[in-house]
Design an enzyme around this catalytic site. Structure first.
Site, PDB file in Angstrom:
ATOM      1  CD  GLU A  64     -27.137   6.678  84.868  1.00  0.00           C
ATOM      2  OE1 GLU A  64     -28.360   6.753  84.605  1.00  0.00           O
ATOM      3  OE2 GLU A  64     -26.258   7.235  84.203  1.00  0.00           O
ATOM      4  CB  THR A  65     -33.109   6.182  88.839  1.00  0.00           C
ATOM      5  OG1 THR A  65     -32.743   6.862  90.047  1.00  0.00           O
ATOM      6  CG2 THR A  65     -34.362   5.358  89.104  1.00  0.00           C
TER       7      THR A  65
END
Length: 263
Positions: free
Chosen positions: A46-47
């Site tokens: 995830e970002t």
């Protein structure tokens, strides 16, 4: 454009454990296609992108992108975002994030790290034979579904969870987060989470999966218990059900800080 960047191991008290997330503060939202390209460049599960808010009761707006798509809820990247904000301002004890599909989320300081407050997404029984087959599970105890795209498959032995070898090609056809869980020995529950549709074959530690599992297990285990996600990196969580909220406990470690250069 220069964007501050931090890579953080969430649900971990030492480096190289838990789940990695990038946290990137923005002055204003960029186009969705640019956000997705940045997430693909980071190539982490995830970002998280955060934008400061001036509205009362809201500290930041928060969105999460895998390398494949934007997601409705991500627990570990929210915990990492809280760590990013709180570790930079020791005067703050908590931070509130407004999200587009999961409402308001909160990260607060705790003795051993942080607590993360998520919505309780209790699942309902549903037959999912194709997903069970793709997971290579012979005889599940129960299969359940939550409308945000979470499939929970309960099995009767921790060894089944740990030894599981899904058919990722078959599983990637379904836009879901697939959770396999059982009662544990060292912790109350043990799980693994698979998300090949979102370009992550197995997610190391998944807060949002526990937002689904905690309401399911609470009638059996009580409103407070422990959990372990048995990925290669692994991660321990404390879990508590408080009304319509799930409160998870865990620590974070920042491993990389720098700047992302966007042309």
């Amino acid at each position: 454009m220069r964007i501050p960047f931090a890579q953080i191991d969430a649900f971990a008290d030492t480096p190289f454990g838990g789940n990695q997330a990038a946290v990137m503060p923005l002055s204003a939202w960029l186009d969705d296609a640019v956000l997705l390209n940045i997430a693909q460049e980071n190539n982490l599960s995830e970002t998280a992108f955060i934008v400061a808010s001036d509205e009362e009761g809201v500290d930041f707006d928060l969105r999460w992108f895998t390398p494949g798509a934007e997601v409705a809820l991500c627990g570990h990247a929210t915990l990492a975002s809280g760590h990013f904000v709180l570790s930079s301002d020791t005067a703050l004890n908590r931070v509130r994030f407004r999200t587009r599909q999961a409402g308001m989320l909160e990260v607060a300081r705790a003795d051993s790290g942080y607590t993360l407050e998520l919505p309780a997404w209790g699942p309902s029984p549903k037959a999912m034979p194709e997903i069970v087959t793709a997971l290579n599970i012979a005889e599940p105890v129960e299969t359940l579904w939550h409308e945000k795209g979470y499939a929970l498959v309960v099995v009767d032995d921790e060894a089944i969870v740990r030894d599981l070898k899904p058919d990722f090609v078959a599983l990637a056809k379904f836009p879901i987060v697939a959770i396999v869980a059982a009662r544990g020995a060292a912790t109350d529950i043990v799980s693994r989470v698979f998300t090949p549709y979102y370009a992550i074959a197995e997610d190391p530690v998944t807060g949002s999966a526990h937002a689904v599992m905690v309401p399911y297990w609470a009638p059996t285990l009580g409103n407070s218990f422990t959990a372990y996600q048995a990925s290669a990196r692994g991660g321990k969580l404390t879990c508590r059900l408080e009304g319509d909220r799930v409160v998870l406990g865990g620590a974070c470690v920042t491993t990389i800080e720098g700047t992302f250069l966007l042309p």
